[in-house]
Design an enzyme around this catalytic site. Sequence first.
Site, PDB file in Angstrom:
ATOM      1  N   THR A 142       0.841  -1.202   0.000  1.00  0.00           N
ATOM      2  CA  THR A 142       0.000   0.000   0.000  1.00  0.00           C
ATOM      3  C   THR A 142       0.868   1.241   0.000  1.00  0.00           C
ATOM      4  O   THR A 142       1.889   1.299   0.706  1.00  0.00           O
ATOM      5  CB  THR A 142      -0.985   0.101   1.194  1.00  0.00           C
ATOM      6  N   ASP A 144      -0.072   3.839   1.247  1.00  0.00           N
ATOM      7  CA  ASP A 144      -0.401   4.569   2.478  1.00  0.00           C
ATOM      8  C   ASP A 144       0.569   4.256   3.629  1.00  0.00           C
ATOM      9  O   ASP A 144       0.614   4.985   4.605  1.00  0.00           O
ATOM     10  CB  ASP A 144      -1.827   4.231   2.943  1.00  0.00           C
ATOM     11  N   ARG A 283      -3.605  28.409  -4.571  1.00  0.00           N
ATOM     12  CA  ARG A 283      -4.029  27.426  -5.573  1.00  0.00           C
ATOM     13  C   ARG A 283      -3.866  26.006  -5.028  1.00  0.00           C
ATOM     14  O   ARG A 283      -3.002  25.766  -4.182  1.00  0.00           O
ATOM     15  CB  ARG A 283      -3.189  27.557  -6.853  1.00  0.00           C
TER      16      ARG A 283
HETATM   17  O1  F6P Z   1      -5.151   2.858  -0.209  1.00  0.00           O
HETATM   18  C1  F6P Z   1      -4.562   3.424  -1.333  1.00  0.00           C
HETATM   19  C2  F6P Z   1      -5.356   4.625  -1.803  1.00  0.00           C
HETATM   20  O2  F6P Z   1      -4.711   5.186  -2.937  1.00  0.00           O
HETATM   21  C3  F6P Z   1      -5.603   5.697  -0.742  1.00  0.00           C
HETATM   22  O3  F6P Z   1      -4.480   6.501  -0.513  1.00  0.00           O
HETATM   23  C4  F6P Z   1      -6.790   6.409  -1.312  1.00  0.00           C
HETATM   24  O4  F6P Z   1      -7.539   7.017  -0.283  1.00  0.00           O
HETATM   25  C5  F6P Z   1      -7.565   5.300  -1.970  1.00  0.00           C
HETATM   26  O5  F6P Z   1      -6.664   4.224  -2.184  1.00  0.00           O
HETATM   27  C6  F6P Z   1      -8.210   5.668  -3.286  1.00  0.00           C
HETATM   28  O6  F6P Z   1      -8.950   4.604  -3.746  1.00  0.00           O
HETATM   29  P1  F6P Z   1      -9.520   4.505  -5.243  1.00  0.00           P
HETATM   30  O7  F6P Z   1      -8.410   4.044  -6.137  1.00  0.00           O
HETATM   31  O8  F6P Z   1     -10.602   3.510  -5.172  1.00  0.00           O
HETATM   32  O9  F6P Z   1      -9.980   5.872  -5.639  1.00  0.00           O
END
Ligand code: F6P
Length: 365
Positions: A142, A144, A283
């Site tokens: 991930t 994240d 911005r």
């Molecule tokens: O978990 C990875 C992630 O990119 C997060 O950072 C984000 O909130 C989410 O997935 C976005 O998900 P999707 O690709 O479904 O828009």
Amino acid sequence: MAKTVVKRIGVLTGGGDAPGLNAVIRAVVKTAIREYGMTVVGFENGFGGLIKNQARELTEADVVGILPRGGTILGTTNRDNPFHYPVIKGDKKVFVDVSDRIFENISIHGIEALIVIGGDGSLSIGKELYEKGLKVVGVPKTIDNDLSATDQTFGFDTALATATEAIDKLHTTAESHHRVMVLEVMGRYAGWIALASGLAGGADVILIPEIPYNIEVVIEKINARSQERKKFSIIVVAEGAKPLGGEMVVQKRVEDSFDPIRLGGIGNLVAQEVEAATGKETRVTVLGHLQRGGSPTAFDRILATRYGTGAVNLVAEGKFGRMVCLKGQNIESVPLETALGEMHTVPVDGELVRVARQLGICLGD
Ligand code: F6P
């Protein structure tokens, strides 16, 4: 060739894509075939492929050239939870448990163990399948970086590099036009991407979910910079950042998804308030899925490769229900249960936060 009783393994990638997925697949295939003489079957589109029996054998020829490629050659999805699977009954969508289908398909392919490459959603399903009798090994993915029990997930380093490059580029317009530039980055409920890219890119303000912000403090910081004759400011906002006493901004809900909440929009909110209070042209850039795209960094390629090899080694040793992880310099493993116990968020009294404060970066509190 090393000894193992396991002869056929399955592999799938689940959840959002992250740079390094292909590097894991490549390492799994090469290690399984070369080191252990196993056959590898790849399931397409996460658990969807396991439910619908969409699979193909992966040979070394299939993984040639994929190490530097983003995305996943197997496809992925953050839907298709076999324990909560949507079906239409009459004119209604209902959710049912179709996990038995997975066991049928696993047995059709003669697969003895499954490697699940995914984040908390996919690994939780992997854990449930393990508890139901499937021999599962997990690999933590991930951008994240929010999985506990590993020092780092693969994908994070590349996302961090992309976000840092974006801050560097935003500096150009910020400096030339004397503007405040706000960059909204991903990370879900964890502020790792925002904090680390903000530090790496020299942001003036970093807002993360772990530290609810007071907009007055942010405004003071921008005004103080103006008084110091610093005519521009860079604010990095995590998509999960929230004001003191307020909530995260939900952009939309994606029903059927492992986590239906999609965050987004906090950057605009912060920008509007800063512009209104400081009078400085402000911005917003929302970096979005650029953070998940492109070629993995060398760090992510190596980490992903070590994870892939480590996962196959666990299978060969018969160590199931575990996830490979990085501990210091070493690849180790932990029970899936431990890995999914709690979310790995930024410690508010941790060293990175302290460093940011000592540099005078405003964290909004
Ligand atoms: O978990 C990875 C992630 O990119 C997060 O950072 C984000 O909130 C989410 O997935 C976005 O998900 P999707 O690709 O479904 O828009």
